[in-house]
Design an enzyme around this catalytic site. Sequence first.
Site, PDB file in Angstrom:
ATOM      1  N   GLU A   1     -32.146  -4.612  99.732  1.00  0.00           N
ATOM      2  CA  GLU A   1     -31.161  -4.029 100.639  1.00  0.00           C
ATOM      3  C   GLU A   1     -31.431  -4.478 102.069  1.00  0.00           C
ATOM      4  O   GLU A   1     -32.540  -4.875 102.410  1.00  0.00           O
ATOM      5  CB  GLU A   1     -31.222  -2.500 100.590  1.00  0.00           C
ATOM      6  CG  GLU A   1     -30.869  -1.898  99.250  1.00  0.00           C
ATOM      7  CD  GLU A   1     -30.912  -0.384  99.313  1.00  0.00           C
ATOM      8  OE1 GLU A   1     -29.934   0.223  99.776  1.00  0.00           O
ATOM      9  OE2 GLU A   1     -31.940   0.177  98.901  1.00  0.00           O
TER      10      GLU A   1
ATOM     11  N   ASP B   1     -36.923  -4.098  96.669  1.00  0.00           N
ATOM     12  CA  ASP B   1     -35.645  -3.431  96.938  1.00  0.00           C
ATOM     13  C   ASP B   1     -34.795  -4.379  97.780  1.00  0.00           C
ATOM     14  O   ASP B   1     -35.112  -4.636  98.938  1.00  0.00           O
ATOM     15  CB  ASP B   1     -35.903  -2.121  97.686  1.00  0.00           C
ATOM     16  CG  ASP B   1     -34.636  -1.329  97.978  1.00  0.00           C
ATOM     17  OD1 ASP B   1     -33.527  -1.869  97.791  1.00  0.00           O
ATOM     18  OD2 ASP B   1     -34.744  -0.166  98.411  1.00  0.00           O
TER      19      ASP B   1
END
Length: 714
Positions: A149, A147
């Site tokens: 982020e 992920d």
Amino acid sequence: MKKAITLMIVMIINAIPVLNAQQLNPTGICYVEVNNNNLLNAGSYKLQTSGKYLFNVVNIFAANINYDSSRSRPYLYCNNNVTKVLTNADTYIKPLQAKGMKVVLTILGNHQGAGLCNFPTREAARDFAQQLAHTVNTYGLDGIDFDDEYSDYGQNGTGQPNASSFVMLVQELKALLPDKLITFYYFGPAASRLSWNGLRVGDYINYSWNAMYGTFSAPNVPPLTNAQISPAAVWMGNTSSSTTTSLATQTKNGGYGVFMWYDLHGTNETSQLSAGTQTLYGEQTVLSTPLQSWTQGANCDAPIGLFTGNLTGTGARLNWSAVGANTYDVDYKPAASTVWTNAVTATTATSVTLSGLAANTEYDWRIRTNCSVKSTYIFAPRFNSGSGAASPGSASLSLDGSTESGTAGNLNLSGSALSFEGWIKPSSFKSASPYISSLMGTEVGDSNSALLRLGDANIANNKLQFVLSINNVQQKLTAATALTANTWYHVAATYDGSTMKIYINGVLDASKSQTGPVNSSGAFNVGYSYSTSRNFNGKIDEVRIWKKALTQTEISQNMCNVTAPATSLAAYWKFNEGSGATVQDNSGNGVTLTLTGVDASNWGTDIPCTTAQQLSSTARTRKAAGLEETAAQEQIKLYPNPLSIPSPLIISVPEEYSKGKLTVYNFNGTVLETKTLNPGNNPYDFSGLKMGNYIIQFESQNGNLKQTEKLIVK
């Protein structure tokens, strides 16, 4: 909101694994935020009629990519709750696996500049992939979920996203975990960096899913098929039941093989789950077992600052930084083995010396902290034990100027500052156009290069030339001094964003005003550029790359040796192996130099620095048994001194002291400030002080050194 491979290999990589005998279609993916919720609740939900478990893959959300600025190294960090789950795998992971579920660890940025997309070299990507693989194998996980982020690319001096990083990472990880799941939450810079140099992220991952909750949007990750993609994204408690039903309908009608649910709570979620499963599977969702509450895990961080030194062929010293007043357990193993050997248990030290290693063998080591609980393991960069054929500091490498050279793979040296340095002993200089002997660097083209060489078409073949691509143009600085064959020279080139400089034997030889950022990212070579006609003919030793501009003091005082770790040291090849076709990186960054065309005859004991010279640089010698003793107690160094405000003072603390206390006094004896310093170069901001004289006192933590120095601020 949380946002040249053969066809056979590609087919194997992209084959969707059989997750369990009750595999749902579409496959149910579930994220559990373990900071607040019990992972076991994912195993409480079944389909009412068939009795199948709803979730096939359960993601532990989330471990982090943190950044160890002391080592310039991304590392895997597990907070207190992820630590609780992993270190109690029998309680939280294995019960789900016994129900046929796969348990996967999500990897997420943590606002420190480290992420999926800014590994500067394949070696750096491989190092992190090895950390992930070790974690999967140690705790019995079924794979890794990515992920991209919260990385905050650029923090802590890290690089911005590049095209090759994510591809290299998943490629290296799949090679290490061929039978495990690799999945991708389709969001962030990584979503637009899915191919590089003919390689595709999709060739190495199993699934990808939409990251925008409440929407239906299929991730574009070639060559993944609809069977491997979830266009639907449901956030439990935030996506409405009607939207959940709509997403399920679109998934079924579109023939997609995955459905993703995020943030499963510790409360009964059967109503919202049924809004999807009634459409997807024709069944309601029910609770099969009671839901379980969650108690926060205790804080216990693993140590960082990991590096390996004192490689002798049969021995090595493993080093780390202390974490409070705790003890540590350390294990090691040959890289090819799956069995760890304990080196030390519950030690209060910050290093341990290994003996009895196999020569020329790759090794891994790991360490954990003992608090009221145990931390997860952190895994150190892989190291090679060395040959032991030559004692440290007694070997150099000879290149023939034709077929012999070294490559370190891709290095990203782009930025506002860098330095090259090393020892060379030219045997001869090129006698044909373009009269170039390549020493070190990268040269992809005129707009992408950073290199140090001898000669050029318009200059003498025995003069140094420093070449940088700035503003898409190769800027060249030529030395004033002509070199003589069969003579050792220490050569260095630096750039600080405003001036290019060349130093010979620690003395400034030439400089040139120049501004703008350097653009250099590509294959870094030693003794070679892009043509073997430019290969260097001579001996080479002690090659270093820095992502900063060295000062003349730093160059002249450390020509024979640098104590690692050192701030901004990107790669450091000592050439002390004495045999073999690889040169290990002593910076701790794992940038191995792979040699081409060499054999035993290329290694020799003709070296630029005598043992006495090396000791004056490190103030240290060793007993024959491998134990250290102080020959002349190593001191801290202050530079520049006198100091001109607002320039920072650099306080260099020798590695052997681990850390210590710095006290600043005025000349009246008043204490102005105290501060803890770690090994390496510590910048100190004196801009708040007036011009005048001050007393700097350093006291090492182990009590072996108490040093007082006078500092002049002007």
